[in-house]
Design an enzyme around this catalytic site. Structure first.
Site, mmCIF file in Angstrom:
data_model
loop_
_atom_site.group_PDB
_atom_site.id
_atom_site.type_symbol
_atom_site.label_atom_id
_atom_site.label_comp_id
_atom_site.label_asym_id
_atom_site.label_seq_id
_atom_site.Cartn_x
_atom_site.Cartn_y
_atom_site.Cartn_z
ATOM 1 N N ARG A 68 -45.858 90.421 50.500
ATOM 2 C CA ARG A 68 -47.074 90.007 49.776
ATOM 3 C C ARG A 68 -46.796 89.986 48.281
ATOM 4 O O ARG A 68 -46.419 90.994 47.706
ATOM 5 C CB ARG A 68 -48.218 90.972 50.070
ATOM 6 C CG ARG A 68 -49.474 90.644 49.294
ATOM 7 C CD ARG A 68 -50.560 91.687 49.486
ATOM 8 N NE ARG A 68 -51.207 91.588 50.776
ATOM 9 C CZ ARG A 68 -52.037 92.529 51.254
ATOM 10 N NH1 ARG A 68 -52.281 93.610 50.539
ATOM 11 N NH2 ARG A 68 -52.610 92.386 52.425
ATOM 12 N N ARG A 182 -57.272 104.955 46.857
ATOM 13 C CA ARG A 182 -57.404 103.885 47.864
ATOM 14 C C ARG A 182 -57.054 102.573 47.188
ATOM 15 O O ARG A 182 -56.801 102.517 45.999
ATOM 16 C CB ARG A 182 -58.870 103.882 48.365
ATOM 17 C CG ARG A 182 -59.118 103.323 49.755
ATOM 18 C CD ARG A 182 -58.456 104.135 50.828
ATOM 19 N NE ARG A 182 -58.975 103.771 52.147
ATOM 20 C CZ ARG A 182 -58.530 102.777 52.913
ATOM 21 N NH1 ARG A 182 -57.564 101.986 52.494
ATOM 22 N NH2 ARG A 182 -59.055 102.576 54.113
ATOM 23 N N LYS A 183 -57.121 101.461 47.958
ATOM 24 C CA LYS A 183 -56.900 100.157 47.349
ATOM 25 C C LYS A 183 -57.961 99.869 46.292
ATOM 26 O O LYS A 183 -59.020 100.523 46.262
ATOM 27 C CB LYS A 183 -56.926 99.059 48.419
ATOM 28 C CG LYS A 183 -58.300 98.826 49.007
ATOM 29 C CD LYS A 183 -58.302 97.768 50.105
ATOM 30 C CE LYS A 183 -58.020 96.382 49.603
ATOM 31 N NZ LYS A 183 -58.360 95.352 50.651
ATOM 32 N N GLY A 436 -60.459 89.256 61.809
ATOM 33 C CA GLY A 436 -60.026 89.743 63.111
ATOM 34 C C GLY A 436 -60.490 91.137 63.480
ATOM 35 O O GLY A 436 -60.348 91.555 64.636
ATOM 36 N N CYS A 441 -61.061 91.424 55.956
ATOM 37 C CA CYS A 441 -60.186 90.697 55.032
ATOM 38 C C CYS A 441 -60.608 89.226 54.902
ATOM 39 O O CYS A 441 -60.400 88.609 53.872
ATOM 40 C CB CYS A 441 -58.745 90.764 55.503
ATOM 41 S SG CYS A 441 -58.153 92.442 55.763
ATOM 42 N N GLY A 442 -61.183 88.670 55.961
ATOM 43 C CA GLY A 442 -61.646 87.273 55.929
ATOM 44 C C GLY A 442 -63.066 87.135 55.407
ATOM 45 O O GLY A 442 -63.641 86.049 55.436
HETATM 46 FE FE1 SRM Z 1 -56.989 93.094 53.904
HETATM 47 C C1 SRM Z 1 -55.662 95.816 55.367
HETATM 48 C C2 SRM Z 1 -54.562 91.231 55.211
HETATM 49 C C3 SRM Z 1 -57.869 90.621 51.822
HETATM 50 C C4 SRM Z 1 -59.965 94.659 53.328
HETATM 51 N N1 SRM Z 1 -55.375 93.533 55.041
HETATM 52 C C5 SRM Z 1 -54.997 94.757 55.516
HETATM 53 C C6 SRM Z 1 -53.612 94.694 56.126
HETATM 54 C C7 SRM Z 1 -52.634 95.048 55.060
HETATM 55 C C8 SRM Z 1 -53.456 95.641 57.323
HETATM 56 C C9 SRM Z 1 -52.036 95.671 57.834
HETATM 57 O O1 SRM Z 1 -51.220 96.438 57.326
HETATM 58 O O2 SRM Z 1 -51.761 94.943 58.783
HETATM 59 C C10 SRM Z 1 -53.561 93.187 56.530
HETATM 60 C C11 SRM Z 1 -52.203 92.555 56.575
HETATM 61 C C12 SRM Z 1 -52.146 91.540 57.706
HETATM 62 C C13 SRM Z 1 -51.097 90.508 57.529
HETATM 63 O O3 SRM Z 1 -50.012 90.628 58.154
HETATM 64 O O4 SRM Z 1 -51.343 89.531 56.827
HETATM 65 C C14 SRM Z 1 -54.540 92.600 55.523
HETATM 66 N N2 SRM Z 1 -56.267 91.324 53.504
HETATM 67 C C15 SRM Z 1 -55.331 90.681 54.229
HETATM 68 C C16 SRM Z 1 -55.219 89.227 53.815
HETATM 69 C C17 SRM Z 1 -53.802 88.667 53.928
HETATM 70 C C18 SRM Z 1 -56.188 88.385 54.659
HETATM 71 C C19 SRM Z 1 -55.950 86.884 54.567
HETATM 72 O O5 SRM Z 1 -55.546 86.323 55.583
HETATM 73 O O6 SRM Z 1 -56.134 86.313 53.498
HETATM 74 C C20 SRM Z 1 -55.768 89.328 52.380
HETATM 75 C C21 SRM Z 1 -54.711 89.649 51.371
HETATM 76 C C22 SRM Z 1 -55.234 89.663 49.971
HETATM 77 C C23 SRM Z 1 -54.158 89.854 48.951
HETATM 78 O O7 SRM Z 1 -53.547 88.854 48.572
HETATM 79 O O8 SRM Z 1 -53.922 90.993 48.535
HETATM 80 C C24 SRM Z 1 -56.717 90.509 52.541
HETATM 81 N N3 SRM Z 1 -58.591 92.772 52.723
HETATM 82 C C25 SRM Z 1 -58.813 91.634 52.021
HETATM 83 C C26 SRM Z 1 -60.163 91.611 51.547
HETATM 84 C C27 SRM Z 1 -60.850 90.439 50.858
HETATM 85 C C28 SRM Z 1 -60.883 90.501 49.359
HETATM 86 O O9 SRM Z 1 -60.163 91.295 48.728
HETATM 87 O O10 SRM Z 1 -61.652 89.735 48.806
HETATM 88 C C29 SRM Z 1 -60.762 92.789 51.986
HETATM 89 C C30 SRM Z 1 -62.230 93.207 51.800
HETATM 90 C C31 SRM Z 1 -62.537 93.533 50.384
HETATM 91 C C32 SRM Z 1 -62.184 94.915 49.988
HETATM 92 O O11 SRM Z 1 -61.020 95.317 50.116
HETATM 93 O O12 SRM Z 1 -63.073 95.632 49.522
HETATM 94 C C33 SRM Z 1 -59.759 93.510 52.723
HETATM 95 N N4 SRM Z 1 -57.695 95.005 54.256
HETATM 96 C C34 SRM Z 1 -58.970 95.441 54.006
HETATM 97 C C35 SRM Z 1 -59.119 96.763 54.522
HETATM 98 C C36 SRM Z 1 -60.393 97.641 54.425
HETATM 99 C C37 SRM Z 1 -60.372 98.411 53.152
HETATM 100 C C38 SRM Z 1 -61.205 99.667 53.163
HETATM 101 O O13 SRM Z 1 -61.594 100.113 52.065
HETATM 102 O O14 SRM Z 1 -61.420 100.251 54.223
HETATM 103 C C39 SRM Z 1 -57.897 97.108 55.114
HETATM 104 C C40 SRM Z 1 -57.536 98.426 55.835
HETATM 105 C C41 SRM Z 1 -57.179 99.508 54.870
HETATM 106 O O15 SRM Z 1 -56.952 99.293 53.672
HETATM 107 O O16 SRM Z 1 -57.127 100.630 55.351
HETATM 108 C C42 SRM Z 1 -57.041 95.979 54.935
HETATM 109 FE FE1 SF4 Z 2 -58.403 93.066 60.368
HETATM 110 FE FE2 SF4 Z 2 -57.554 92.350 57.945
HETATM 111 FE FE3 SF4 Z 2 -55.887 92.321 60.008
HETATM 112 FE FE4 SF4 Z 2 -57.816 90.483 59.796
HETATM 113 S S1 SF4 Z 2 -56.021 90.760 58.440
HETATM 114 S S2 SF4 Z 2 -57.268 91.566 61.631
HETATM 115 S S3 SF4 Z 2 -59.478 91.736 58.989
HETATM 116 S S4 SF4 Z 2 -56.863 94.114 59.064
#
Ligand code: SRM
Ligand code: SF4
Length: 511
Positions: A68, A182-183, A436, A441-442
């Site tokens: 990333r 956290r993030k 998903g 994240c979506g």
């Molecule tokens: Fe996300 C975790 C993908 C935007 C909330 N997110 C993850 C992980 C890293 C989990 C993992 O290790 O598998 C996912 C990686 C999957 C992969 O192989 O791609 C993942 N998040 C994504 C992406 C790629 C979704 C997409 O298809 O676009 C986005 C990457 C953004 C970037 O460039 O950095 C992505 N994630 C978001 C957003 C949307 C936003 O930022 O506008 C959110 C909700 C907003 C927020 O964070 O407040 C989001 N992701 C989470 C969370 C829940 C966070 C929490 O506080 O609980 C997790 C799980 C965690 O962090 O424990 C998570």
């Molecule tokens: Fe869940 Fe984020 Fe993975 Fe989508 S990319 S399945 S919302 S953790």
């Protein structure tokens, strides 16, 4: 003097491993990891600490990592895009790329032994992936048309870059900010249409006038998580562009030093604001900043509906245009990336931009080159006139690569929307977002129709399903949508959505 001291708490397991060894420390070990191979690595280094360098172990595809990046404001050069394409090309069929919901790029199929070499290539062209995962600040978003939008109030390109440089030590890695509770998400909007979903960021800056001077109102604490989703709330602060970097730094320090670390489900910034109250939070920030924060301007300047930037648009620079290409759910491959780099150079000035809707913008195309650009075969793949529903489709990664996923998302989303576009006529835009799992994240909560993966019992079997969200409003007066129906089996979704689109969005069945 305001007391910011926090009570003693027991640490969760993530806090313990961070205290044992900072995530950034693995930067020095990458060569070693490349030599010993991922199978021989310590489990915590493999599954967690590598994410401090943007390297994500994928349990779904062991040995094929995700990388990333960071793309401040979603802007990159054709040279950078070509380097990313070369990295993917080397990985053959495993290689794919995704444009993310934070205006960023992720590469897939990466082998650990190649990472040191990849990072050397990145460094040569000014790319970095540092601090892009785990308890770090994510990609900093800005309007995708900043600097080229005639109606923009503040050009935020430099600011976004400066905030990233402050946080990451210009891409080298900055231990000051590698152990947040956290993030953390930051967005800086300079336009009128809130193109970056300010309300769902831990800190967002939105343009506002005070005494005739343009600056930003500041909102804080927005976030989504599986347990709780909140829109950001006003900090009651107005700052000039010159104050933005300092304010981000101080808020991050206050969060780092006082944020809750006992329970990971209650560690995002809003939980600290809840505990203190926003007045105390503001007062502590102000004290640490060492100067008085001005109260917020009465109103901000977000007064437009959100644009999607697809198609041909005039720039503020006379005689130039930007063209938004639709990339279905943001998925592309090495050849697509080479092609994007080429057209950006041949028709524009080499710049490429990404949107939080997972699409691409090619800016700086002169009027005289526009016709030739529009005839490029690439636009057959990445249309400037997509079908109405596919146009606004967004999807997270889903089960194909993400082990949190409860369902497959991207491929299913594309197939279903195609069927809906074929069976319905619809004139108004409808934003459909797939995610998903409840991590969101979506961003289903910002969508007209949000679909969140879940498991459903049907005919005695457990099958893939979704919870349905509605009512998300973006742009002016943005607010979050909520869950209106739970547990619809994916195989039953088409008629449900057809009906919904007919009843709520003026769609008509095609004869
Ligand atoms: Fe996300 C975790 C993908 C935007 C909330 N997110 C993850 C992980 C890293 C989990 C993992 O290790 O598998 C996912 C990686 C999957 C992969 O192989 O791609 C993942 N998040 C994504 C992406 C790629 C979704 C997409 O298809 O676009 C986005 C990457 C953004 C970037 O460039 O950095 C992505 N994630 C978001 C957003 C949307 C936003 O930022 O506008 C959110 C909700 C907003 C927020 O964070 O407040 C989001 N992701 C989470 C969370 C829940 C966070 C929490 O506080 O609980 C997790 C799980 C965690 O962090 O424990 C998570
Ligand atoms: Fe869940 Fe984020 Fe993975 Fe989508 S990319 S399945 S919302 S953790």
């Amino acid at each position: 003097m305001i007391s910011a001291a926090k009570p003693e708490t027991s640490l969760n397991k993530f806090e313990k491993f961070k205290a044992e060894k900072d995530g950034l420390a693995i930067k020095e070990q990458l060569e070693h990891f490349a030599q010993i191979g991922w199978e021989a690595m310590d489990k915590t280094d493999l599954e967690h600490r590598l994410k401090w360098m943007g390297v994500f172990y994928r349990p779904v595809t062991p040995g094929k990592f995700m990388l990333r990046l960071r793309m401040p404001s979603g802007i990159l050069t054709s040279t950078q895009m070509r380097v990313l394409a070369e990295v993917l090309q080397r990985h053959g069929e495993d290689g794919s790329g995704d444009i993310t919901t934070r205006q960023n790029i992720q590469l897939r199929g990466i082998r650990l032994e190649d990472v040191p070499d990849i990072f050397q290539r990145f460094q040569k062209v000014g790319l970095t992936s540092v601090q892009s995962g785990m308890d770090n600040v994510r990609n900093i978003t800005g309007s995708p048309v900043t600097g080229i939008d005639a109606d923009e109030l503040i050009d935020t390109r430099e600011l976004v870059q400066q905030v990233q440089d402050m946080i990451t030590n210009s891409g080298e890695g900055n231990p000051e900010f590698t152990n947040l509770p956290r993030k953390f998400n930051i967005a800086i909007e300079g336009g009128r249409d809130n193109s970056i979903h300010a309300e769902i960021n831990d800190i967002a800056f939105v343009p506002a006038y005070k005494e005739g001077q343009i600056g930003f109102n500041v909102v804080v604490g927005g976030f989504f998580s599986a347990k709780r989703c909140e829109a950001a709330i006003p900090l009651n602060a107005w700052v000039t562009p010159d104050d933005v970097v300092d304010l981000c730094r101080v808020i991050l320090e206050v969060y780092r030093d006082n944020g809750l670390r006992a329970n990971r489900q209650k560690a995002r910034l809003m939980w600290l604001i809840d505990e203190w109250g926003v007045e105390k939070f503001r007062a502590v920030v102000q004290e640490q900043l060492g100067r008085t924060l001005q109260s917020a301007a009465e109103k901000d300047e977000i007064d437009w509906e959100k644009r999607d930037h697809i198609g041909v648009h005039r720039q503020k620079q006379s005689g130039l245009n930007f063209v938004g290409l639709h990339i279905p759910t943001g998925r592309f491959y090495a050849q697509d990336m080479f092609d994007l780099a080429r057209v950006a150079e041949v028709y524009g000035n080499g710049e490429i931009r990404l949107t939080v809707e997972q699409n691409v913008i090619i800016p700086h195309i002169p009027d005289s080159r526009l016709e030739a650009f529009l005839a490029e075969p690439l636009l057959e793949r990445f249309s400037i006139e997509p079908q109405p529903l596919e146009r606004s489709l967004v999807s997270c990664t889903g089960a194909q690569f993400c082990n949190f996923a409860l369902i497959e998302t991207k491929n299913r989303a594309i197939d279903l929307v195609k069927e809906l576009d074929e069976s319905l006529t619809i004139t108004q835009p409808v934003r459909i977002h797939w995610t998903g799992c409840p991590n969101s994240c979506g961003q289903p909560q910002v969508a007209d129709i949000g679909l969140m993966g879940t498991k459903v019992r049907k005919d005695g079997k457990t099958v893939e399903g979704v919870d349905l969200y509605m009512g998300g409003k973006v742009g002016k007066d943005a607010h979050l949508g909520t869950c209106v129906q739970k547990g619809i089996a994916c195989e039953d979704l088409k008629p449900v959505l057809q009906q919904l689109l007919i009843e709520n969005f003026g769609a008509k069945l095609r004869p």
